[in-house]
Design a protein around this motif. Sequence first.
Motif, PDB file in Angstrom:
ATOM      1  N   UNK A 152      35.475  19.627  47.028  1.00  0.00           N
ATOM      2  CA  UNK A 152      37.048  19.648  46.765  1.00  0.00           C
ATOM      3  C   UNK A 152      37.397  21.507  46.585  1.00  0.00           C
ATOM      4  N   UNK A 153      36.390  21.830  45.821  1.00  0.00           N
ATOM      5  CA  UNK A 153      36.369  23.164  45.436  1.00  0.00           C
ATOM      6  C   UNK A 153      35.648  24.116  46.927  1.00  0.00           C
ATOM      7  N   UNK A 154      34.914  23.068  47.760  1.00  0.00           N
ATOM      8  CA  UNK A 154      34.538  23.777  48.738  1.00  0.00           C
ATOM      9  C   UNK A 154      33.660  24.523  48.490  1.00  0.00           C
ATOM     10  N   UNK A 155      32.613  23.804  47.314  1.00  0.00           N
ATOM     11  CA  UNK A 155      31.146  24.310  47.780  1.00  0.00           C
ATOM     12  C   UNK A 155      30.064  23.962  48.956  1.00  0.00           C
ATOM     13  N   UNK A 156      30.513  25.131  49.726  1.00  0.00           N
ATOM     14  CA  UNK A 156      29.754  24.022  50.877  1.00  0.00           C
ATOM     15  C   UNK A 156      28.739  25.586  51.521  1.00  0.00           C
ATOM     16  N   UNK A 157      27.940  26.214  50.322  1.00  0.00           N
ATOM     17  CA  UNK A 157      26.670  27.342  51.264  1.00  0.00           C
ATOM     18  C   UNK A 157      25.734  26.367  50.367  1.00  0.00           C
ATOM     19  N   UNK A 158      24.601  26.894  51.213  1.00  0.00           N
ATOM     20  CA  UNK A 158      22.959  25.914  50.728  1.00  0.00           C
ATOM     21  C   UNK A 158      22.578  26.932  49.936  1.00  0.00           C
TER      22      UNK A 158
END
Length: 211
Positions: free
Chosen positions: A46-52
């Motif tokens: 939801x926070x958009x943590x989407x980087x390795x």
Amino acid sequence: SHSSDTVGYFRQWVFSNSPKHTQKNYISYPFDMSPKLTTVEDLANYINLNVSGDAIGYFNYSNNKWTALQYRKVGVSYKWMPTLNAKTKLVPGQVYSVDIILNTLNTDFVLYGKLPDKFSYDLSSSKERWILVPLSYNYDVAIGDLGTDIGLGLDSKMMYHMFDTQTFTSIQYRKVGVSYKWMPTLNANKRRTLWNPVQIISSMDVLNWVK
């Protein structure tokens, strides 16, 4: 709002640690956002943590330490690992930690939903604990007054969180002359707003503090 249980919204900021990884973000989770959000993994997405390399953590009260999840490549896809920790249920009134390690961008997000009638915390002696400034203080409270209201004993420590800078300021309950005070006075008199994260290390058990 379609429900009297819904209390507006709460906006928070998350700051990037790139490139030096020198700070950790602490965020508040005051609402019950189910079924939209039910697990720590849901909150991370939801926070958009989407980087390795991005990470989110929750405080594990059974072993008195933070448990971290990290967004990693597994085979040909990316997942929050370890999987078991990713499915840990969100708890309204708790504090979560966030690291944006590789992404250079800061971000913000909005939480909303059902607010519990009360927050309840067990503040065990000599152990790190985290609370949110409860709604019952209306808007804000002097951090020293909060410690006194909780009933924290001599030598107890509190650290309060600043959302805008993601930094902490600490105070301690000490004997000064013939009286007892939260020191330093300047820090103790600072007012913290609703749902601000506060770390507590109590010198005595304060079980089931409900507010």
